[in-house]
Design a protein around this motif. Structure first.
Motif: not given
Length: 75
Positions: A6-11, A24-25
């Motif tokens: 999900t995008n939580e890694y990048q956030k 990346v998402e």
């Protein structure tokens, strides 16, 4: 099992421990069931976030062509 990031890694710019980088998402990779439980359940990881979702693999059924019926021709 196959998972998608999900995008939580990048956030949070949080690198995955096993991968060694920030996925990346949409990035897909294989994890075991125990690791999936930690990454997908916000109550079990220290960040209180859902990092992955399970990828449902579509099962493709192959059509089997039926044998043509043979007729006994009389001559």
């Amino acid at each position: 099992m196959k998972v998608r990031a999900t995008n939580e890694y990048q956030k949070g710019q949080i690198p995955d421990n096993e991968l060694g980088f920030v996925p990346v998402e949409g990035y897909e990779w294989e994890v075991d069931k125990a690791r999936y439980e930690i990454l997908s359940n916000p109550d079990k990881n220290g960040f209180k976030k859902v990092f992955v979702k399970k990828v449902e693999e579509k099962k493709v059924e192959k059509a089997v062509k039926a044998e043509p019926k043979k007729r006994n021709a009389k001559k």
